[in-house]
Design a protein around this motif. Structure first.
Motif, PDB file in Angstrom:
ATOM      1  N   SER B 177     -23.198  -0.149  34.200  1.00  0.00           N
ATOM      2  CA  SER B 177     -22.616   1.048  33.590  1.00  0.00           C
ATOM      3  C   SER B 177     -22.993   2.249  34.448  1.00  0.00           C
ATOM      4  O   SER B 177     -23.946   2.213  35.215  1.00  0.00           O
ATOM      5  CB  SER B 177     -23.185   1.232  32.184  1.00  0.00           C
ATOM      6  OG  SER B 177     -24.505   1.706  32.256  1.00  0.00           O
ATOM      7  N   PHE B 312     -11.949 -13.488  22.857  1.00  0.00           N
ATOM      8  CA  PHE B 312     -13.108 -12.761  22.354  1.00  0.00           C
ATOM      9  C   PHE B 312     -12.656 -11.462  21.715  1.00  0.00           C
ATOM     10  O   PHE B 312     -11.639 -10.890  22.112  1.00  0.00           O
ATOM     11  CB  PHE B 312     -14.072 -12.419  23.499  1.00  0.00           C
ATOM     12  CG  PHE B 312     -14.592 -13.614  24.237  1.00  0.00           C
ATOM     13  CD1 PHE B 312     -15.676 -14.332  23.765  1.00  0.00           C
ATOM     14  CD2 PHE B 312     -13.993 -14.029  25.414  1.00  0.00           C
ATOM     15  CE1 PHE B 312     -16.154 -15.440  24.450  1.00  0.00           C
ATOM     16  CE2 PHE B 312     -14.460 -15.132  26.111  1.00  0.00           C
ATOM     17  CZ  PHE B 312     -15.542 -15.844  25.625  1.00  0.00           C
ATOM     18  N   ASP B 315     -15.614  -6.078  21.051  1.00  0.00           N
ATOM     19  CA  ASP B 315     -17.048  -5.818  21.228  1.00  0.00           C
ATOM     20  C   ASP B 315     -17.725  -6.986  21.933  1.00  0.00           C
ATOM     21  O   ASP B 315     -18.692  -6.822  22.664  1.00  0.00           O
ATOM     22  CB  ASP B 315     -17.735  -5.501  19.892  1.00  0.00           C
ATOM     23  CG  ASP B 315     -17.376  -6.495  18.808  1.00  0.00           C
ATOM     24  OD1 ASP B 315     -16.490  -7.346  19.063  1.00  0.00           O
ATOM     25  OD2 ASP B 315     -17.967  -6.437  17.723  1.00  0.00           O
ATOM     26  N   GLU B 316     -17.157  -8.190  21.727  1.00  0.00           N
ATOM     27  CA  GLU B 316     -17.729  -9.344  22.412  1.00  0.00           C
ATOM     28  C   GLU B 316     -17.468  -9.280  23.919  1.00  0.00           C
ATOM     29  O   GLU B 316     -18.327  -9.630  24.719  1.00  0.00           O
ATOM     30  CB  GLU B 316     -17.144 -10.638  21.839  1.00  0.00           C
ATOM     31  CG  GLU B 316     -17.620 -10.906  20.421  1.00  0.00           C
ATOM     32  CD  GLU B 316     -17.028 -12.166  19.831  1.00  0.00           C
ATOM     33  OE1 GLU B 316     -17.694 -12.791  19.008  1.00  0.00           O
ATOM     34  OE2 GLU B 316     -15.887 -12.533  20.194  1.00  0.00           O
ATOM     35  N   LEU B 317     -16.276  -8.823  24.267  1.00  0.00           N
ATOM     36  CA  LEU B 317     -15.971  -8.679  25.695  1.00  0.00           C
ATOM     37  C   LEU B 317     -16.886  -7.644  26.330  1.00  0.00           C
ATOM     38  O   LEU B 317     -17.367  -7.819  27.448  1.00  0.00           O
ATOM     39  CB  LEU B 317     -14.503  -8.277  25.893  1.00  0.00           C
ATOM     40  CG  LEU B 317     -13.505  -9.426  25.796  1.00  0.00           C
ATOM     41  CD1 LEU B 317     -12.085  -8.897  25.867  1.00  0.00           C
ATOM     42  CD2 LEU B 317     -13.740 -10.450  26.908  1.00  0.00           C
ATOM     43  N   ARG B 319     -19.885  -6.947  25.378  1.00  0.00           N
ATOM     44  CA  ARG B 319     -21.223  -7.520  25.527  1.00  0.00           C
ATOM     45  C   ARG B 319     -21.267  -8.489  26.703  1.00  0.00           C
ATOM     46  O   ARG B 319     -22.195  -8.465  27.501  1.00  0.00           O
ATOM     47  CB  ARG B 319     -21.646  -8.230  24.239  1.00  0.00           C
ATOM     48  CG  ARG B 319     -23.065  -8.774  24.347  1.00  0.00           C
ATOM     49  CD  ARG B 319     -23.662  -9.168  23.016  1.00  0.00           C
ATOM     50  NE  ARG B 319     -24.959  -9.799  23.223  1.00  0.00           N
ATOM     51  CZ  ARG B 319     -26.097  -9.140  23.373  1.00  0.00           C
ATOM     52  NH1 ARG B 319     -26.100  -7.824  23.343  1.00  0.00           N
ATOM     53  NH2 ARG B 319     -27.235  -9.775  23.579  1.00  0.00           N
ATOM     54  N   LEU B 320     -20.244  -9.323  26.807  1.00  0.00           N
ATOM     55  CA  LEU B 320     -20.189 -10.244  27.937  1.00  0.00           C
ATOM     56  C   LEU B 320     -20.223  -9.487  29.258  1.00  0.00           C
ATOM     57  O   LEU B 320     -20.915  -9.861  30.189  1.00  0.00           O
ATOM     58  CB  LEU B 320     -18.895 -11.071  27.867  1.00  0.00           C
ATOM     59  CG  LEU B 320     -18.975 -12.352  27.048  1.00  0.00           C
ATOM     60  CD1 LEU B 320     -17.577 -12.916  26.840  1.00  0.00           C
ATOM     61  CD2 LEU B 320     -19.842 -13.383  27.762  1.00  0.00           C
ATOM     62  N   ALA B 321     -19.450  -8.392  29.284  1.00  0.00           N
ATOM     63  CA  ALA B 321     -19.383  -7.627  30.524  1.00  0.00           C
ATOM     64  C   ALA B 321     -20.740  -7.017  30.850  1.00  0.00           C
ATOM     65  O   ALA B 321     -21.134  -6.944  32.004  1.00  0.00           O
ATOM     66  CB  ALA B 321     -18.326  -6.536  30.408  1.00  0.00           C
ATOM     67  N   SER B 322     -21.464  -6.599  29.804  1.00  0.00           N
ATOM     68  CA  SER B 322     -22.750  -5.978  30.092  1.00  0.00           C
ATOM     69  C   SER B 322     -23.806  -7.026  30.405  1.00  0.00           C
ATOM     70  O   SER B 322     -24.764  -6.766  31.108  1.00  0.00           O
ATOM     71  CB  SER B 322     -23.204  -5.099  28.925  1.00  0.00           C
ATOM     72  OG  SER B 322     -23.699  -5.892  27.878  1.00  0.00           O
ATOM     73  N   LEU B 323     -23.611  -8.241  29.906  1.00  0.00           N
ATOM     74  CA  LEU B 323     -24.561  -9.303  30.215  1.00  0.00           C
ATOM     75  C   LEU B 323     -24.318  -9.846  31.613  1.00  0.00           C
ATOM     76  O   LEU B 323     -25.240 -10.249  32.299  1.00  0.00           O
ATOM     77  CB  LEU B 323     -24.441 -10.450  29.197  1.00  0.00           C
ATOM     78  CG  LEU B 323     -24.900 -10.165  27.772  1.00  0.00           C
ATOM     79  CD1 LEU B 323     -24.482 -11.294  26.850  1.00  0.00           C
ATOM     80  CD2 LEU B 323     -26.402  -9.988  27.717  1.00  0.00           C
ATOM     81  N   ALA B 324     -23.049  -9.840  32.005  1.00  0.00           N
ATOM     82  CA  ALA B 324     -22.680 -10.500  33.245  1.00  0.00           C
ATOM     83  C   ALA B 324     -23.413  -9.968  34.472  1.00  0.00           C
ATOM     84  O   ALA B 324     -23.948 -10.749  35.238  1.00  0.00           O
ATOM     85  CB  ALA B 324     -21.181 -10.422  33.450  1.00  0.00           C
ATOM     86  N   SER B 326     -26.092  -8.885  34.798  1.00  0.00           N
ATOM     87  CA  SER B 326     -27.529  -9.070  34.615  1.00  0.00           C
ATOM     88  C   SER B 326     -28.251  -7.908  35.249  1.00  0.00           C
ATOM     89  O   SER B 326     -28.146  -7.670  36.438  1.00  0.00           O
ATOM     90  CB  SER B 326     -28.008 -10.407  35.168  1.00  0.00           C
ATOM     91  OG  SER B 326     -28.075 -10.416  36.561  1.00  0.00           O
TER      92      SER B 326
END
Lengths: 622, 473
Positions: B177, B312, B315-317, B319-324, B326
């Motif tokens: 971000s 998804f 909000d799930e997308l 989260r996935l994007a922010s997890l990806a 790492s």
């Protein structure tokens, strides 16, 4: 037993997988065909899945979707699935599906019920979720995310330099992550690191599943036995190593970790780092397994050696290998079941190794009074030599390790009998509709996915580290239900009302509301042939003012009730000043390592951050 | 922690005697030099000038020298740095120019008797890139012992640091971000990597392009026009807890070095690979900057025009994007930042009855050792001035220090600070810390609040670019 020529539904579905990982399988060996319970599979271009697993090959790094494999395609189905290959992403999908199915099957068998995820959701498996050296279960997405990364360019071990390594192709990593997911489903409060043994239990439990699952594949066990000549604890034994490819590809020069080594009675008291504690747990369980196997196969060895019991030099006789392997596989499956079943006998909050040990012993005793193979005794011994002792129990004699049953002669409680009966009906109905419930889109299958919480003031990075605790509890009074399936709500309400009236028995406090955090029926066939029908229910209370601001302070009780309405066990973790003190000490210890912090918006989440599933697995995998 | 507390307790008992002794010593000095002082100045003071450098540190100290001699004042410069993304009242060469002119104004010569660089972060040494420094005459330069690059193991350590920092800087960060990316770039720039936005002013941009962390360190090690003592002092010089010495450059002053600990293990701890977790992610597979490697599968494997929104929820997308991505690179950058702060000098300058605590950016690791040392704690109990460490961050001023060690009788304090975005700078200065200091009657004056009402003894310059404190000594 087909009823008509049209009935061609198989019992099992055969799928090929790597028994360990592609690195070990390079010689052509160690690929196995596993049979998973046959479930109708729903195929879409973007995903496939059965009633509780969905494989979605979405890569959040590239935002692309890999086409889902059609396991029902005749060309694929008739050859037991796709050929194991690192370069075939659809094989990767097949492998995570197959291994995850096997893990869940182990849970179903051990627990005597079909494990379902919250609200009938599917557990989502993303075989190529991101580029990175990690794989972890994310409870907010109810998904297991597998990363992929380039092997170390300097020290790639037996991998090629810079080769892509897929965590989803390591059997143990897949099993480990799915076991995390299953345990999280059974005990949602175990994601709160209220003492170092909680994250350690999660890790140790997941590793146990990862180690023992391959032992249910006969050809793998046979090979291991040939290799180690029956001595599975021998150094360098494959059985003891976790994450071989991952470790080597990361330049560690070996497996991620190994569970062997001489036990040290002071180890448990000295250790407080959760990963090390987790390893202690696994090594205890593994040693108990090996000792039991040795005892169980001593007669076979004597038969094969003309009574001497001394194996000759060289290869073992192939017949002996097969017989030994089948004994090992049976024992392994007993160990796995015993560990999984123990979770039903654990308090819903703040568990310790002592709780686990007592649950292990008690759960096994309930099903198998005699302990003919001596597995229970071996377990106790293996825990003892590592210094893991049941706390608040007088001696180490087997009996004192048992949880104390409630009065068997007490009159049955009709309300509870009623709850169990309703639940059994519901459960039966649940089993009958076990095929795909809704052929519609994936998102809508899940009635109410847990809302993803995001703290607005935190940066993305911090927010993603700080996996939220189960819920913010602001229940005014009375009872709250975790159950989201409408048909089960009345049962939960009944149970809650009963719990309110029996706070004393449950060792819960009068001034706090009770949350019914889970209840389910259990059917088990004891070795005697007796059918055991019981209900397990978990009730939780949360103190409004926690002694530490970092962690919620909860009490909880698991009850086990028989179908007649007798309370068999009350496994309580009540509010106690000692528990509060232990929690404070744990936070202080954590801070002494990292530096006591001034309060900030994020400092309260520092334990969560350090012990979130993601962080735990990241540390495990590096 | 308990050891530290014990030390604190014991030291309390000793405090009374120590205090009496110090009172005796200073009163003896007083009578001896009383007449001399009267002629030069009414009262002996230490002048502490804090420059508003934005995110960074720069303090000029003017202390009494030998009265009636050519040099009645001596000067000490503690750090001269600022962050290119946290600019205050000075840019480019201005800080060097200003300090040099102040040297002349306050002491009559372009001379710094002691130049202290607490640690190698840009926000503490960047301004030493300015060529103006070559006009100045230097008595001595003090650096932390881990900067003694004549030692091969230390050279090796920094080489390792450099390559690790470079690999973190080279990792793609487009997926982070905006806020996290800004923080990452902020940390990496501070560690000496050329990342982040360049200044809009082209002349400044050109100047900074020529400046570097390495060049500033080189000047500190053997630059400047003239130096009395060629070799820097690498402090502490031995492993003995608190190290105390005197120097001709500062007659009458006693210098106590509290940190960093001179232990061989410190070098091991400074090795970025000790933090296996973050190191493993970057030590290998160097990627060219911004160049995301191709996804592993392509062509017929990919579902064309697949809409992730059917798979998804929104909000799930997210989260996935922010997890990806790492947050590994951010985690690594923070770890590196902490490692370099751990090399920070922690000094107590004892000048007459004034005791100035100058802890640089030392973090918990260093403080843990200090607070476990009785002598160090006894010294800290006599503090009369505190430079709040690390711009007032959460882990550079331990709770024990504030609540149990520092005296409760109006210690003077300054904090060179600047609030900023990102989790790292968001809590700078940390409100809870400021409140705890206030509760101990310590009211730190902030470099970025020069227009605020200042307590007695402090005075801001008319243009608000610095604040002076006169401290009796």
């Amino acid at each position: 037993m087909r009823q008509s020529p049209l009935d061609t539904r198989p019992e099992r579905r055969a799928l090929r997988v790597y028994a360990f990982d592609p690195m070990l399988a390079r010689g052509g060996d160690l690929r196995v065909t596993v049979e998973v319970p046959y479930r109708e599979i729903l195929h879409e271009p973007e995903w496939f899945g059965d009633d509780r697993l969905a494989v979605i090959d979405y890569d959040a790094s590239s935002k692309r979707v890999v086409r889902a494999v059609r396991l029902d395609d005749p060309g694929i189905a008739m050859q037991s699935g796709l050929d194991p290959s690192e370069s075939d992403p659809q094989f990767h999908q097949q492998m995570v599906y197959a291994v995850a199915s096997r893990v869940l099957e182990s849970f179903d068998r051990a627990l005597g019920r079909r494990l379902s995820f919250r609200s009938g959701q599917r557990l989502r498996l993303l075989p190529h979720a991101f580029r990175g050296r990690n794989a972890y279960y994310d409870d907010q997405l109810s998904a297991v995310l597998f990363g992929y990364f380039e092997a170390d360019r300097v020290d790639p071990g037996e991998n090629l330099r810079g080769q892509l390594v897929f965590t989803c192709l390591s059997h143990d990593i897949v099993a480990h992550e799915v076991a995390h997911a299953a345990l999280d489903r059974l005990h949602g409060y175990y994601n709160e690191p209220t003492n170092p043994e909680v994250p350690a239990l999660h890790e140790g439990f997941a590793d146990t599943v990862a180690i023992f699952l391959p032992f249910t594949y006969p050809e793998v066990v046979q090979r291991l036995i040939r290799q180690t000549r029956g001595d599975l604890l021998a150094r360098g034994s494959l059985a003891l190593q976790i994450g071989r490819q991952f470790g080597q590809a990361s330049g560690l020069g070996g497996a991620l970790r190994s569970v062997g080594g001489a036990p040290d009675p002071g180890a448990f008291a000295r250790t407080w780092e959760p990963h090390a504690l987790g390893r202690l747990l696994v090594s205890a369980i593994f040693e108990a397994f090996v000792r039991t196997c040795e005892r169980r196969t001593a007669d076979l060895v004597r038969l094969a050696t003309g009574g001497s019991g001394q194996l000759p030099e060289g290869e073992l006789h192939p017949d002996l290998v097969v017989r030994l392997a089948s004994e090992y596989a049976r024992t392994a499956s007993s160990v796995l079941s015993m560990c999984i079943r123990a979770t039903d006998y654990m308090p819903p909050v703040d568990p310790t190794f002592s709780d686990f040990l007592r649950a292990l012993v008690t759960a096994d005793f309930e099903l198998n009074r005699a302990d003919e193979i001596g597995l229970r005794a071996s377990m106790i011994e293996a825990f003892r030599v590592r210094g893991i002792e049941p706390r608040a129990v007088g001696s180490l004699a087997v009996e004192s390790l048992y949880l104390v049953p409630e009065d068997a002669l007490a009159p049955p409680d009709h309300e509870i009998a009623d709850v169990v009966a309703t639940l059994l009906l519901g459960g039966a109905r649940d089993l009958s509709r076990s095929t795909v419930r809704s052929p519609s889109r994936l998102g809508s299958t899940a009635t109410k996915r847990r809302r993803i919480e995001k703290a607005p003031t935190l940066s993305d990075w911090v927010a993603q580290q700080q996996v939220r605790f189960s819920e913010a509890e602001t229940i005014a009074e009375g009872v709250q239900l975790d159950e989201e399936d409408d048909s089960l709500k009345p049962i939960g309400a009944k149970l809650g009302a009963w719990a309110k009236a029996h706070r004393q028995l449950l060792r819960l406090r009068d001034d706090l509301p009770i949350r019914v955090s889970g209840f389910h029926p259990v059917h088990r066939v004891a070795p005697s042939g007796e059918l055991l029908v019981e209900m397990v229910a978990k009730l939780v209370q949360t103190e409004r003012q926690s002694p530490t601001e970092e962690l919620p302070y909860r009490a909880g009780t698991t009850i086990i009730a028989s179908a007649e309405g007798r309370i068999r066990y009350v496994i309580a973790k009540p509010f106690q000043p000692e528990r509060a003190a232990t929690m404070r000490k744990w936070v202080a210890r954590f801070d002494a390592e990292r530096g006591p912090s001034w309060p900030t918006e994020t400092s309260a989440g520092r334990l969560r951050e350090a012990f979130s599933a993601r962080a735990m697995d990241a540390r495990r995998l590096r | 922690m308990t050891a530290a507390k014990r030390a604190v307790k014991k030291a309390t008992a000793k405090k009374a005697t120590a205090k009496r002794a110090s009172v005796r010593a200073s009163s003896a000095k007083k009578t001896k030099k009383a007449s001399a002082r009267r002629s030069s100045r009414a009262t002996r003071t230490v002048r502490i000038r804090m420059y508003d450098v934005g995110f960074g540190d720069s303090f000029l100290l003017v202390v009494p020298g030998e009265p009636d001699s050519e040099r009645p004042y001596r000067t000490i410069l503690v750090d001269a740095g600022f962050h290119s993304q946290g600019v205050g009242a000075f840019q480019g060469r201005e800080l060097a120019q200003t300090i040099i002119s102040h040297l002349v104004e306050l002491s009559g010569a372009k001379r710094i008797d002691v130049l202290i660089a607490t640690h190698r972060h840009q926000d503490h040494i960047y301004a030493f890139n300015a060529a103006e420094w070559d006009e100045a005459e230097i008595g001595e330069v003090w650096l932390p012992w881990v900067e003694d690059v004549s030692k091969p193991e230390i050279r090796k350590l920094w080489k390792k640091h450099k390559s690790f920092t470079a690999s973190v800087a080279a990792a793609p960060r487009d997926a982070l971000s905006a806020e996290d990316r800004a923080e990452l770039e902020f940390l990496l720039w501070n560690a000496g990597e050329d990342v982040g936005p360049a200044p809009a002013d082209p002349r400044l941009a050109a100047l900074y392009a020529a400046w570097s962390n390495a060049a500033a360190l080189d000047r500190l090690r053997d630059g400047f026009g003239r130096r009395d003592r060629r070799e820097p002092r690498y402090l502490p010089e031995a492993d003995q807890g608190v190290e105390t010495f005197e120097t001709e450059a500062l007659p009458g002053a006693r210098i106590h070095v509290l940190g960093p600990p001179r232990r061989a293990e410190l070098l091991a701890e400074l090795d970025p690979s000790v933090d296996d977790e973050t190191y493993r992610a970057f030590a290998v597979a160097p990627l060219s900057a911004g160049d995301s490697p191709p996804p592993p599968f392509d062509g017929p494997w990919i579902v064309e025009n697949a809409d992730p929104a059917t798979l998804f929820g929104p909000d799930e997308l997210d989260r996935l994007a922010s997890l990806a991505p790492s947050g590994d690179s951010l985690m690594a950058a923070r770890a590196l930042d902490g490692i370099i702060n751990a090399t920070s000098l922690v000094l107590v300058l004892q000048i007459g009855k004034a005791r100035l605590l100058l802890p640089g950016d030392a973090e918990w690791g260093t403080w843990k050792c200090i607070l476990a040392d009785e002598r160090a704690v006894a010294l800290l109990r006599g503090t009369t001035f505190l430079k709040v460490g690390h711009h007032g961050s959460h882990n550079a001023t331990p709770k024990t220090l504030v609540e149990q060690v520092l005296p409760d009788d109006g210690v003077r304090a300054m904090v060179s600070t600047q609030e900023g975005p990102g989790t790292y700078r968001h809590n700078i200065p940390l409100p809870a810390l400021m409140a705890a200091l206030e509760a101990r009657h310590i009211h730190p004056v902030r470099s970025d609040h020069t227009d605020a009402h200042l307590p007695d003894g402090y005075r801001a310059s008319a243009d608000g670019r610095w604040i002076d404190l006169e401290l009796p000594c």
